[in-house]
Design a protein around this motif. Sequence first.
Motif, PDB file in Angstrom:
ATOM      1  N   PRO A   1       4.031  16.788  -9.866  1.00  0.00           N
ATOM      2  CA  PRO A   1       3.087  17.542  -9.026  1.00  0.00           C
ATOM      3  C   PRO A   1       2.099  16.598  -8.349  1.00  0.00           C
ATOM      4  O   PRO A   1       1.949  15.439  -8.740  1.00  0.00           O
ATOM      5  N   ALA A   2       1.437  17.109  -7.337  1.00  0.00           N
ATOM      6  CA  ALA A   2       0.417  16.343  -6.615  1.00  0.00           C
ATOM      7  C   ALA A   2      -0.660  17.307  -6.142  1.00  0.00           C
ATOM      8  O   ALA A   2      -0.588  18.519  -6.378  1.00  0.00           O
ATOM      9  N   GLU A   3      -1.653  16.796  -5.480  1.00  0.00           N
ATOM     10  CA  GLU A   3      -2.769  17.636  -5.046  1.00  0.00           C
ATOM     11  C   GLU A   3      -2.437  18.497  -3.839  1.00  0.00           C
ATOM     12  O   GLU A   3      -3.099  19.504  -3.602  1.00  0.00           O
ATOM     13  N   LYS A   4      -1.416  18.093  -3.093  1.00  0.00           N
ATOM     14  CA  LYS A   4      -1.096  18.839  -1.877  1.00  0.00           C
ATOM     15  C   LYS A   4       0.393  18.761  -1.585  1.00  0.00           C
ATOM     16  O   LYS A   4       1.130  17.990  -2.198  1.00  0.00           O
ATOM     17  N   GLU A   5       0.840  19.552  -0.645  1.00  0.00           N
ATOM     18  CA  GLU A   5       2.222  19.498  -0.184  1.00  0.00           C
ATOM     19  C   GLU A   5       2.432  18.233   0.627  1.00  0.00           C
ATOM     20  O   GLU A   5       1.581  17.831   1.430  1.00  0.00           O
ATOM     21  N   GLU A   6       3.588  17.595   0.407  1.00  0.00           N
ATOM     22  CA  GLU A   6       3.916  16.360   1.106  1.00  0.00           C
ATOM     23  C   GLU A   6       5.372  16.411   1.540  1.00  0.00           C
ATOM     24  O   GLU A   6       6.151  17.229   1.048  1.00  0.00           O
ATOM     25  N   GLY A   7       5.762  15.517   2.437  1.00  0.00           N
ATOM     26  CA  GLY A   7       7.147  15.526   2.886  1.00  0.00           C
ATOM     27  C   GLY A   7       7.588  14.196   3.436  1.00  0.00           C
ATOM     28  O   GLY A   7       6.774  13.310   3.737  1.00  0.00           O
ATOM     29  N   LEU A   8       8.910  14.049   3.563  1.00  0.00           N
ATOM     30  CA  LEU A   8       9.490  12.865   4.195  1.00  0.00           C
ATOM     31  C   LEU A   8      10.866  13.227   4.730  1.00  0.00           C
ATOM     32  O   LEU A   8      11.433  14.267   4.383  1.00  0.00           O
ATOM     33  N   THR A   9      11.399  12.365   5.564  1.00  0.00           N
ATOM     34  CA  THR A   9      12.791  12.499   5.977  1.00  0.00           C
ATOM     35  C   THR A   9      13.580  11.406   5.276  1.00  0.00           C
ATOM     36  O   THR A   9      13.115  10.253   5.164  1.00  0.00           O
ATOM     37  N   LEU A  10      14.767  11.753   4.807  1.00  0.00           N
ATOM     38  CA  LEU A  10      15.599  10.818   4.057  1.00  0.00           C
ATOM     39  C   LEU A  10      17.003  10.848   4.638  1.00  0.00           C
ATOM     40  O   LEU A  10      17.683  11.874   4.601  1.00  0.00           O
ATOM     41  N   ASP A  11      17.415   9.725   5.197  1.00  0.00           N
ATOM     42  CA  ASP A  11      18.761   9.599   5.762  1.00  0.00           C
ATOM     43  C   ASP A  11      19.699   9.088   4.673  1.00  0.00           C
ATOM     44  O   ASP A  11      19.502   7.989   4.137  1.00  0.00           O
ATOM     45  N   ILE A  12      20.713   9.876   4.342  1.00  0.00           N
ATOM     46  CA  ILE A  12      21.666   9.518   3.304  1.00  0.00           C
ATOM     47  C   ILE A  12      23.019   9.205   3.943  1.00  0.00           C
ATOM     48  O   ILE A  12      23.504   9.952   4.789  1.00  0.00           O
TER      49      ILE A  12
ATOM     50  N   ARG B   1      20.670  13.546   7.677  1.00  0.00           N
ATOM     51  CA  ARG B   1      19.235  13.454   7.434  1.00  0.00           C
ATOM     52  C   ARG B   1      18.747  14.703   6.697  1.00  0.00           C
ATOM     53  O   ARG B   1      19.100  15.835   7.042  1.00  0.00           O
ATOM     54  N   PHE B   2      17.911  14.481   5.692  1.00  0.00           N
ATOM     55  CA  PHE B   2      17.314  15.566   4.927  1.00  0.00           C
ATOM     56  C   PHE B   2      15.804  15.549   5.138  1.00  0.00           C
ATOM     57  O   PHE B   2      15.166  14.493   5.018  1.00  0.00           O
ATOM     58  N   ARG B   3      15.272  16.705   5.448  1.00  0.00           N
ATOM     59  CA  ARG B   3      13.819  16.871   5.575  1.00  0.00           C
ATOM     60  C   ARG B   3      13.333  17.509   4.279  1.00  0.00           C
ATOM     61  O   ARG B   3      13.571  18.687   4.031  1.00  0.00           O
ATOM     62  N   ILE B   4      12.687  16.716   3.414  1.00  0.00           N
ATOM     63  CA  ILE B   4      12.329  17.145   2.072  1.00  0.00           C
ATOM     64  C   ILE B   4      10.833  17.426   1.998  1.00  0.00           C
ATOM     65  O   ILE B   4      10.014  16.566   2.337  1.00  0.00           O
ATOM     66  N   ILE B   5      10.502  18.616   1.549  1.00  0.00           N
ATOM     67  CA  ILE B   5       9.101  19.012   1.381  1.00  0.00           C
ATOM     68  C   ILE B   5       8.825  19.159  -0.114  1.00  0.00           C
ATOM     69  O   ILE B   5       9.476  19.940  -0.807  1.00  0.00           O
ATOM     70  N   PHE B   6       7.860  18.376  -0.610  1.00  0.00           N
ATOM     71  CA  PHE B   6       7.445  18.447  -2.014  1.00  0.00           C
ATOM     72  C   PHE B   6       6.215  19.348  -2.106  1.00  0.00           C
ATOM     73  O   PHE B   6       5.182  19.065  -1.492  1.00  0.00           O
ATOM     74  N   ARG B   7       6.339  20.417  -2.875  1.00  0.00           N
ATOM     75  CA  ARG B   7       5.187  21.294  -3.076  1.00  0.00           C
ATOM     76  C   ARG B   7       4.207  20.648  -4.045  1.00  0.00           C
ATOM     77  O   ARG B   7       4.539  19.716  -4.783  1.00  0.00           O
ATOM     78  N   ALA B   8       3.014  21.174  -4.087  1.00  0.00           N
ATOM     79  CA  ALA B   8       1.990  20.631  -4.981  1.00  0.00           C
ATOM     80  C   ALA B   8       2.413  20.753  -6.441  1.00  0.00           C
ATOM     81  O   ALA B   8       2.061  19.908  -7.272  1.00  0.00           O
ATOM     82  N   ASP B   9       3.201  21.786  -6.786  1.00  0.00           N
ATOM     83  CA  ASP B   9       3.592  21.994  -8.186  1.00  0.00           C
ATOM     84  C   ASP B   9       4.801  21.155  -8.603  1.00  0.00           C
ATOM     85  O   ASP B   9       5.248  21.238  -9.749  1.00  0.00           O
ATOM     86  N   GLY B  10       5.365  20.344  -7.696  1.00  0.00           N
ATOM     87  CA  GLY B  10       6.486  19.477  -8.028  1.00  0.00           C
ATOM     88  C   GLY B  10       7.841  20.003  -7.603  1.00  0.00           C
ATOM     89  O   GLY B  10       8.827  19.260  -7.635  1.00  0.00           O
TER      90      GLY B  10
END
Length: 401
Positions: free
Chosen positions: A292-303, A314-323
């Motif tokens: 988990p983290a304090e806020k929502e975060e994201g990145l793009t990952l080319d596999i 390419r994957f657009r991955i969004i990490f929620r605050a709860d993990g």
Amino acid sequence: MLIRQLTKEEFDARKELSEFAFQFQFTPERLQEERERFQPGNYWGVFDEQGRMLSGLNLIPFEIYVQGRVLRMGGLAAVASWPETRRGGNITKLLERTLEAMREQGQTVSMLAPFQFPFYRKYGWEFTIERKRYEIEMALLPKSRESRGSMERVPKEAQELVAIYQAFASRYNGTLHRSEDWWSRKVLRKPGLAAVWRNDSGVPAGYIIYEVQNRLFTVHDWAYADEEARAEIWRFIANHDSMAERVSITVPADDALGFLLPDPRFKQELVPYFMSRVVDVEGFIEQYPFHPAEKEEGLTLDISDSYAPWNNRRFRIIFRADGAARVQQSAQSADRESGERLGNEELPAASCDIRALTAMLLGNRRPQWLRQAGLIQGDREALELLESRIPVRTSYLADFF
């Protein structure tokens, strides 16, 4: 050439290939058991126009622990071809088809014991599990510690073993979530005795399945819920010093017995063991428990993935605050100038192949180390995000298939 699952009538053809390829012969008792247990849907083969089996493998449905969560896993075993048909591409096509089958069955990850690591690395599997093997002189084990609990020999069928194992196994990545059938056929049939340690409250917290033969104390299976239980099992082993001169045991790679003993100079061997592969990147990431983290975060990952085209994008991955993570649709192009964004912020970007992703999520290879090794590329922000979001957890497997 035809690739398909076997039929009930093809047990003997599969048996003959396995016995030849792996140079063994079933005992009459084992053969009868295997015939009765034969489930054609778990076996795949390559056949010629006359219906002769050229190659085959077992695709075994398992469940494993990943970051404390139980996920479906496709276990590959007994991959073999008749020598006259080798190097004709049969295994390549068979592995591609079984990757599709695993994805269809919701098995987002696969594992196998390789006959050669380079062979399976070509197809996207990566070395993720290593184990320590100890051989210790009994005289090196301390024997004077007073116990606050009790060790009791029990039937190997005791239900207490299951709960202890689950508490132990869930602390690692890649351990089997053992089914009742697996316990019965693979664990409880191990030779020797079983003993359970109970703490001073009477709670079972550790067990050991072991035998003593020819002055050697061999540990076939063991698990512990906490450090106290681990120490008490070693105390129990040490109490066999009148019967055994040496102890043989396999432990996780992070085991620290050498540091805890007065003299750490005993035989310790680090053994490369199993390989893993992410079968379905999107499905796996959306089940993976990230930090988990304090806020929502994201990145793009080319596999890049040459053998599972659904991952090769390419994957657009969004990490929620709860993990928890979700994968959003993204442009197929690897051109990052298109400017992927989260809200008003442009997303950091990284890229790697399926093997590096597997090592990062299942093999405890840290993102920054993979970058230094040239196995992952990306923005500093992307690597820092992956570093902070992927939990540190040792991989281990006590079983074999």
